[in-house]
Design a protein around this motif. Structure first.
Motif, mmCIF file in Angstrom:
data_model
loop_
_atom_site.group_PDB
_atom_site.id
_atom_site.type_symbol
_atom_site.label_atom_id
_atom_site.label_comp_id
_atom_site.label_asym_id
_atom_site.label_seq_id
_atom_site.Cartn_x
_atom_site.Cartn_y
_atom_site.Cartn_z
ATOM 1 N N ALA A 1 0.822 -1.228 0.000
ATOM 2 C CA ALA A 1 0.000 0.000 0.000
ATOM 3 C C ALA A 1 0.847 1.265 0.000
ATOM 4 O O ALA A 1 0.478 2.262 0.617
ATOM 5 N N LEU B 1 -0.975 5.218 6.881
ATOM 6 C CA LEU B 1 -2.216 4.867 6.210
ATOM 7 C C LEU B 1 -3.409 5.255 7.069
ATOM 8 O O LEU B 1 -3.368 5.184 8.310
ATOM 9 N N GLU C 1 -7.682 2.884 4.451
ATOM 10 C CA GLU C 1 -6.610 2.300 3.653
ATOM 11 C C GLU C 1 -6.053 1.031 4.309
ATOM 12 O O GLU C 1 -5.723 0.060 3.618
#
Length: 1232
Positions: free
Chosen positions: A537, A550, A554
C-alpha cells in the motif's frame, strides 16, 4: 459600449498617445459639458454638487463600526476597536455583509467621505502608510494623489499585506476579495449606476495599476479583477432578468385585445428599457476595467499579477460563457501558456480545465483547441511538476470531450510519462492511459461480458492490452512504476488476479490468441507488481519521499487485499512454479509472491498440503538452476517461511536443513575431487564445485550456516588458487563471497552473546587469514576476482574498525583491524587503475563508494569523472569536513596543487590561461568552494588556512631568471580566486596582509599579462563589502539594479574591533598539521579536465524611463535577465521576461498588438434571445498576423524540460552486503 468620451488611463506601452489620465476630480464646467440630460450616459468621474457657502460645515458621520468614513483614525479611549475600513477587513471579526451595509449607509449620508474611506482602504491595503485627506480628494488630480502616496510609502520594507506570509494575512486576502464582491452585490440595484461611485473606484484602480510601485500595481490589479468578476455576475443576472421580462412582454402582447393589459405592457417595456440601460452601463464599466487594467497587467513584469489576471478571466468565461467564451478572450489564455513563470502557466491550465469540464462548451473551444493543442501537449513535459500534472489532466479532459481531438502522436507523448519518477505526474498520465485504452465505451457489450469470469471476463482483453503496452514501451524493468501509475484509476483491472492466473495456467480456447513467451513473462512481472502494491500500500522505491501513515480505510483495504491475494496464490503458486520451473526469469518473479502472503492462513485454513507443494517446487528450482537471481529468490523465500512468529516454521526448517545437508555433502565431495585432481581437473569437476558453491553462497547470505563450517573448504580453494594460480575465476569469486558471509555470521553470534576470549581469538585468526587472502587476490590476473577482493577488503576493514567497540562493546577490541601502509597503497592503486577509467560499469561506482568509506581523510581530485562519482566525492568531502574542517581544506588545496603541477609538467611554466585545462582546474576549484556552504562563520578558519597554503604554494619557488620575473606557480593564484568569496571581510584584509609579505614593490607595479593572476587575486581580496554580505545573505551579488531602499543607511553588520578579529591567528600558527595519510599521494596521470562552462555576462542596456510592465520596459527587462542581473525591492522594474517570442518578439509587433487591443477589444454582452439585431460574429484573432510564433523558442520550452523517466529500480542487495547497491548516501550514513 465604451466610447472615446470615457478617458482611459494611458499605458506607456502604447506609444500612439491615445487616451488621457483619468482624474479623481472634474470641474463643474466639465460636468456641464458632459450633459446630464437625455441621451447616452457617458463614462467618466462625475463632478460633485457645488458646496453651498452659506451652509455650515458637515460633521463626518460615524458608522456603526466606530469608523470615520474618511479613513482617519478616530480617537478611542479604549484603543481596542478598529478605526478604519482596512482594520475592520484585516481583523475579519465582522461579517462582510454588515461591513458593506455600514459603508452603504455612510455613502448615502455623504458620498465624498464614504468614497474617501474606500480610497484609503485600497491605499492601506497596498501597505502604504500615507492617508488621502478630504482636501487632497477634492483638489488634487488622480496622478498627483498617487505620486503623493508613493512618496509616503515605507521603502524600508518590500513586503505588503498581499505578500506577507502567515495565516492572518492569508485570511486578509480572502476578506479583501470577499469585501469587493459583497460591495458590488449589495450595490447592484442602485449605487453602481449613479455614475459616481464606480467611476471613482475604477479611475483610482486604473491609476494605481499603472504605478511603478509593485504593491500598488499588485493590490489594485487584484481589486480590479475581483471587481470585474462581481460585475460579470451582475451582468449575468441582468441578462436573465432581461430574458424573463421579454418573455413576459411577448406573452402579454400575444393575448387577445380584450384581455391584454396595456398598463402592464408599458411597465414591462419600461423595465426592459431600464434593464437594457443598466446592461449598457455594466458593459461600459467592464470595458473600462478590461481595457484600462487587464490588457496591460496580464503581461505585467510580476508573475503574480499576471496570474491574477489569467485566473479571473477564466472565472469570467465559466460564469458568463455567452459573453466571454470566444476567441477574443481565449487568445489571452492561449498566449499566456508560454509564460516564463510556472505559476502563471498553472493558472492558465486550471482556467482551461474548468471550461473543458463542461462538454457543452466544446463547440466554442474547438478553434482554441486546434490552435493551442500542441502547446498544451508539450506542457506535459514542463519543468515545473505542478504545471505538468495539470497539463496532463487538461489533455485528459480534451480526450474525454472529443476522441478525435488528439492524434496518436499526442497520446504517445503522454503515455511514456507513466514511468516518470514524480508520482503525481505518473498518476495523471495513468488516468490518461486508462481513459484512452482501458475504458469500455460500449454499455451493451460490457453488460454481456460482465457475467463472464476469468480469461473471458471484461478484463481479459484489457489485461492483454496492458501487457502489450508494457512490452511496446520497452521499459521492462519498470513494471512497478507502470502499476503504480494505474493503481488509482484501474484498481479493478489490476486486482483481477483470477483472470491473470487463468491466462497463465489454462490453455486458450479455440480462436483465442495464445500468449507468447515474452507476453507471459511480462504478465507475471506485472502480476507480481500488483501483488506488491496491494500488500504494501505504498509506491515503489524511487517514488515518494517515504512510507506515509495509512488511514483506517486504507489499512482495511490493505488487509482485505492481502487476504484475497493469499487465498488466490496459496493454491495457484505451486502450479505456476511447476509450469514455468525451467524459466529462470519467470521463476525468479514468482518466488517473490510468498513474502506478501498472510502466512497464518497456512495453519488457520488447514492448507499445509499447499505449503508442502510449494516447498517441493522450490527444492526442484534449486536443483535445476544456478542463476544467482533465482537462488537468492529461493533463499529469501525460505527465510520468510522460517520466521519464528509462524507455526509453519518447524516444517519449513526441516525442509531447509535437508536441502542444506545435501548441498553441503555435494560441495565437500566435489571440493575433495577438485583438490585431488589439481591441474588435471575436468569441466565436470569444476561445474560440480561451482554449482554447489553458488547455491550455498546464496543461502548463506540470508541464513546462518555456521554449523556446516563452509569457511574451511572455501579457504582451501582460495589458498590453492593463490599457490597454483589455476583456480577458475567464478569459483574464486564465490569462495570469497561465501567466506565473507561466514565471517559476518560469526560476528553476529559473538555480538549477540557473551563471547569468551577463545571465541574472539578464533574469529580474529579467521579474519586475519581471510584479509591476507583478499590482499593477495588484489594482484590476481582475473579482474572479477580483484574487484571482489577489493570490495570485501573495504567492507571488512570498515566493519572491524574502531567503531566496532562503540556502544558498550569494548570487549570486542581484539577484533579491531587497522590496515598497514602496504595494504593502503594497494587499495589506492586499485582505485586509480580500475575505478577512474573510461568504462561504464556498475562495479566502478561500487568500488569508488567502498574506497571512499575507508579514505575519508583523502580526496580524489578527479574532475573528469564528476558526472560518474560526483555524489560519492561530495559525500566523502562532507564526512571529512565533519571530522576536521581544517584538514579537509588542506586536502582540497593539495589536490588542486597536484593538478596544477601536472599541468606545468605537461605544458611548461608559461601556461595558456585560456586553455581548457586551466579552465578545468578553476571549475574544480569552484566546485570545491561550493562545498563550504553559506555559513562563513563555521568555515572561517578552514578557508583562511586554504588561502594561506595557496599563497605559500604560489610563491614557494622563485623564478630562476631573476626577481623581475614572476614565480613559476604564480598562475595558481587565479585558481585561488575561486575561494575569495568564502572569506569574511575582515579575513580578506588578513589574507591580503599575508599576501603582501611575499610581494615586492616591483610586483605591485607590474601590469603585464604574466602578472594578471596576482592582480586578479589582489582585487578579489580588496573588493568585498556589500557584495560579499549579499552573497552570504541572499546568494547573489548586488548589481546596479539596487533598489531605492538600498541607498538608505542600513544598520551595519556585526563588526568586531580589530583586536578581536582573527588577524594573525592562522598566519602565526605553527604549521604542524600535515596532510593526512602516511603515503605520498601519487600523480593522477589519467585526469582530464573539463572546460569552464561559465560565459561572460552580456552588456546591460541603459534603463528606459517608461512605466514598468510596458513594452519598452519588457524588452529592457528581458535583456537584464539574460545578463544575469535581478532586482528585488519596492520601487523596481522587475527585470523578468514574461512571454516567449510566440507572443511578443519585437517592438513593432507589440505596437501592432496594442493597436489591436485598443481598436477591437470591446466588451459587448451577448444579446438576449430576442435581441437578434445585436448578434454578430466575433472576429478571428487566431490568424497568423496576431500570433507571432518562433519555433526555436517554443522548442526551448518543450525540450529543455524533459523528465528523467528512467529511474533506478528496487535494490536487490543481499542482506549482509553492506549497502553497496542500496544507495551511496545511505551507504555513507551507515558508516558513521
Amino acid at each position: 459600449m465604451i466610447n472615446s468620451e470615457f478617458p482611459v488611463l494611458q499605458d506607456s506601452s502604447n506609444e500612439s498617445g491615445q487616451g488621457d489620465t483619468v482624474s479623481l476630480s472634474l470641474s463643474v464646467s466639465e460636468l456641464d459639458d458632459t450633459g446630464e440630460g437625455k441621451g447616452k450616459k457617458k463614462r467618466g468621474r462625475p463632478g460633485r454638487p457645488p458646496q453651498a457657502t452659506n451652509k455650515k460645515a458637515r460633521k463626518s458621520p460615524v458608522d456603526k463600526g466606530g469608523r470615520r468614513p474618511n479613513g482617519m483614525a478616530q480617537q478611542n479611549g479604549e484603543g481596542g476597536d478598529p478605526t478604519t475600513l482596512f482594520e475592520v477587513v484585516k481583523l475579519g471579526k465582522s461579517a462582510m455583509q454588515s461591513v458593506v451595509d455600514d459603508w452603504i449607509e455612510s455613502y448615502k449620508q455623504d458620498r465624498d467621505m464614504a468614497l474617501l474611506d474606500l480610497i484609503n482602504f485600497f491605499i492601506q491595503c497596498s501597505g502604504c502608510k500615507g492617508t488621502v485627506r478630504i482636501e487632497m480628494f477634492r483638489n488634487m488630480q488622480n496622478a498627483e494623489i498617487i505620486r503623493k502616496m508613493t512618496e509616503e510609502f515605507d521603502e524600508d520594507s518590500g513586503d505588503y499585506p498581499l505578500t506577507i506570509a502567515g495565516p492572518q494575512w492569508k485570511k486578509f486576502r480572502y476578506n479583501f476579495c470577499e469585501f469587493i464582491g459583497v460591495l458590488i452585490r449589495q450595490c447592484q440595484y442602485s449605487i453602481i449606476y449613479d455614475e459616481y461611485m464606480m467611476d471613482t473606484v475604477i479611475s483610482l484602480l486604473t491609476g494605481l495599476s499603472d504605478s511603478q510601485v509593485r504593491a500598488f500595481r499588485h493590490t489594485s490589479t487584484l481589486a480590479a479583477m475581483k471587481l470585474m468578476t462581481a460585475l460579470v455576475n451582475v451582468a449575468l443576472n441582468l441578462s436573465i432578468n432581461q430574458d424573463n421580462t421579454q418573455r413576459q412582454y411577448e406573452a402579454e402582447r400575444n393575448k387577445v385585445a380584450g384581455k391584454r393589459a396595456t398598463d402592464k405592457l408599458e411597465l414591462l417595456l419600461e423595465k426592459r428599457k431600464e434593464l437594457q440601460e443598466n446592461q449598457d452601463e455594466i458593459e461600459n464599466m467592464m470595458n473600462s476595467i478590461f481595457k484600462g487594467i487587464f490588457v496591460h497587467r496580464y503581461r505585467d513584469a510580476i508573475a503574480e499579477i499576471r496570474a491574477i489576471c489569467i485566473e479571473e478571466i477564466g472565472v469570467w468565461m465559466k460564469l458568463y460563457s455567452d459573453a466571454f467564451l470566444n476567441d477574443s478572450y481565449l487568445k489571452y489564455v492561449g498566449w499566456t501558456l508560454h509564460d516564463r513563470q510556472g505559476e502563471v502557466r498553472l493558472k492558465c491550465l486550471k482556467a482551461l480545465q474548468t471550461l473543458y469540464t463542461n462538454r457543452g462548451l466544446f463547440p466554442k473551444l474547438e478553434l482554441f483547441t486546434n490552435r493551442f493543442k500542441d502547446r498544451i501537449v508539450s506542457m506535459t513535459l514542463d519543468k515545473e511538476y505542478d504545471v505538468a500534472v495539470e497539463a496532463i489532466r487538461l489533455v485528459t479532459l480534451i480526450l474525454h470531450g472529443s476522441e478525435d481531438a488528439l492524434s496518436n502522436e499526442d497520446c504517445e507523448n503522454v503515455y511514456h510519462l507513466v514511468y516518470s519518477a514524480h508520482r503525481p505526474v505518473a498518476v495523471a498520465a495513468g488516468e490518461f492511459l486508462h481513459r484512452k485504452l482501458f475504458s469500455r465505451h460500449d454499455p451493451q457489450a460490457e453488460e454481456a461480458l460482465a457475467k463472464r469470469r476469468g480469461r473471458n471476463s471484461p478484463n481479459g482483453n484489457l489485461i492483454r492490452m496492458l501487457v502489450l503496452f508494457f512490452l511496446e514501451s520497452e521499459l521492462h524493468e519498470h513494471a512497478a512504476y507502470l502499476v503504480d501509475s494505474l493503481w488509482d484509476s484501474s484498481q479493478e483491472l489490476l486486482k483481477d488476479w483470477d483472470c491473470m492466473i487463468e491466462l497463465l495456467l489454462e490453455e486458450p480456447v479455440q480462436g483465442e490468441e495464445v500468449l507468447g513467451d515474452r507476453h507471459e513473462s511480462a504478465l507475471i512481472e506485472l502480476m507480481v507488481c500488483t501483488i506488491r502494491q496491494a500488500a504494501e500500500a505504498h509506491p515503489p522505491v524511487g517514488r515518494g519521499t517515504g512510507k506515509r501513515v495509512l488511514t483506517a480505510k486504507e489499512k482495511k483495504t490493505q488487509v482485505d487485499d492481502k487476504n484475497k491475494l493469499t487465498e488466490h496464490f496459496i493454491i495457484a503458486l505451486p502450479m505456476l512454479l511447476s509450469k514455468y520451473q525451467a524459466d529462470a526469469e519467470k521463476v525468479a518473479n514468482l518466488l517473490q509472491i510468498p513474502q506478501y502472503f498472510d502466512l497464518e492462513v497456512y495453519s488457520s485454513g488447514r492448507m499445509e498440503k499447499h505449503l508442502d507443494a510449494l516447498l517441493k517446487q522450490i527444492r526442484v528450482v534449486v536443483e535445476k538452476h544456478t542463476e544467482t537471481e533465482v537462488l537468492e529468490a529461493c533463499s529469501k523465500t525460505y527465510s520468510i517461511l522460517c520466521s519464528e512468529e509462524y507455526t509453519i516454521m518447524n516444517r519449513v526448517d526441516i525442509a531447509r536443513s535437508q536441502l542444506i545437508d545435501e548441498l553441503t555433502d555435494r560441495f565437500s565431495h566435489s571440493v575433495e575431487d577438485l583438490l585431488q585432481e589439481g591441474d588435471e581437473a575436468d569441466d565436470d569437476d569444476i561445474y560440480n564445485v561451482l554449482s554447489s558453491l553458488k547455491k550455498l553462497t546464496a543461502f548463506h547470505n540470508a541464513h546462518d550456516l555456521t554449523k556446516w563450517d563452509l569457511f574451511k573448504n572455501c579457504y582451501r580453494l582460495l589458498k590453492m588458487g593463490i599457490e597454483q594460480g589455476s583456480m577458475p575465476e567464478q569459483i574464486a569469486v564465490q569462495a570469497l563471497q561465501c567466506s565473507h558471509y561466514s565471517i559476518l555470521w560469526q560476528l553476529v553470534r559473538i555480538t549477540e552473546g557473551s563471547p569468551s576470549k577463545d571465541d574472539l581469538v578464533a574469529l580474529r585468526r579467521v579474519v586475519k587469514s581471510f584479509l591476507a587472502v583478499c590482499q593477495q587476490c588484489l594482484s590476481n590476473v582475473n579482474t572479477p576476482v580483484k574487484e571482489q577482493a577489493f570490495m570485501l577488503l573495504c567492507d571488512l576493514l570498515m566493519i572491524f574498525s574502531h567503531q566496532l567497540t562503540t556502544g558498550s562493546r569494548e570487549a570486542l577490541q581484539p577484533l579491531v583491524f587497522n590496515p598497514d601502509n602496504t595494504l593502503q597503497s594497494e587499495l589506492l592503486s586499485f582505485v586509480l587503475d580500475h575505478v577512474f577509467i573510461d568504462q561504464d560499469d556498475e562495479n566502478q561506482s561500487m568500488g569508488a563508494c567502498s574506497f571512499s568509506a575507508l579514505c575519508l581523510p583523502h580526496l580524489l581530485n578527479q574532475n573528469q569523472y564528476y558526472n560518474d562519482y560526483g555524489d560519492i566525492i561530495k559525500e566523502t568531502l562532507s564526512k571529512t569536513r565533519q571530522t576536521d574542517k581544517i584538514q579537509c581544506a588542506k586536502t582540497l588545496i593539495l589536490s588542486l596543487q597536484q593538478l596544477f603541477n601536472e599541468l606545468v609538467q605537461d605544458q611548461g611554466p608559461n601556461l595558456d590561461r585560456t586553455s581548457s585545462h586551466v579552465s578545468g582546474i578553476k571549475e574544480l576549484a569552484r566546485r570545491f568552494a561550493l562545498t563550504f556552504g553559506l555559513d562563513q562563520i563555521k568555515t572561517r578558519e578552514a578557508v583562511a588556512t586554504l588561502h594561506k597554503d595557496g599563497i605559500d604554494f604560489a610563491f614557494k619557488f622563485p623564478n630562476p631568471k631573476g626577481a623581475e620575473y614572476p614565480p613559476p606557480n604564480l598562475a595558481f593564484l587565479e585558481v585561488l580566486c575561486e575561494f575569495s568569496s568564502k572569506l569574511l571581510r575582515q579575513d580578506k584584509k588578513t589574507v591580503h596582509s599575508y599576501l603582501e609579505k611575499f610581494m615586492t614593490e616591483y610586483m605591485m607595479e607590474r601590469r603585464e599579462d604574466v602578472w594578471l593572476p596576482l592582480i586578479a587575486y589582489r582585487n578579489s581580496l580588496l573588493t568585498g563589502g556589500d557584495e560579499d554580505r549579499m552573497s552570504v545573505t541572499t546568494g547573489s551579488t548586488t548589481s546596479r539594479a539596487s533598489t531605492v531602499r538600498s541607498k538608505r543607511g542600513r544598520p551595519p553588520l556585526h563588526k568586531k574591533p580589530a583586536d578581536e578579529s582573527v588577524d594573525g591567528s592562522w598566519v602565526m600558527r605553527n604549521d604542524t598539521i600535515q596532510t593526512p595519510g602516511g603515503l605520498q599521494t601519487p600523480q593522477l596521470t589519467s585526469t582530464v579536465l573539463r572546460e569552464n562552462p561559465r560565459q561572460a555576462a552580456e552588456h546591460i542596456p541603459e534603463q528606459d524611463s517608461s512605466e514598468p510592465g510596458s513594452e519598452p520596459d519588457y524588452i529592457h527587462n528581458f535583456n537584464l535577465l539574460t545578463s544575469g542581473h535581478f532586482r528585488r525591492g519596492l520601487m523596481e522594474d522587475d527585470a523578468e521576461p514574461i512571454f516567449e517570442d510566440v507572443m511578443m518578439s519585437s517592438r513593432g509587433q507589440l505596437e501592432d498588438m496594442n493597436e489591436e487591443f485598443e481598436d477591437t477589444m470591446v466588451i459587448d454582452l451577448p444579446p438576449s434571445r430576442n435581441r437578434r439585431e445585436r448578434a454578430e460574429l466575433r472576429p478571428d484573432f487566431f490568424d497568423s498576423t496576431a500570433i507571432i510564433e518562433d519555433d526555436s523558442v517554443s522548442i526551448s520550452y518543450a525540450n529543455s524540460s524533459l523528465y528523467d523517466c528512467v529511474i533506478t529500480a528496487e535494490s536487490k542487495s543481499p542482506k549482509w552486503k553492506i549497502l553497496h547497491k542500496g544507495g551511496k548516501k545511505a551507504f555513507f550514513k551507515s558508516l558513521m
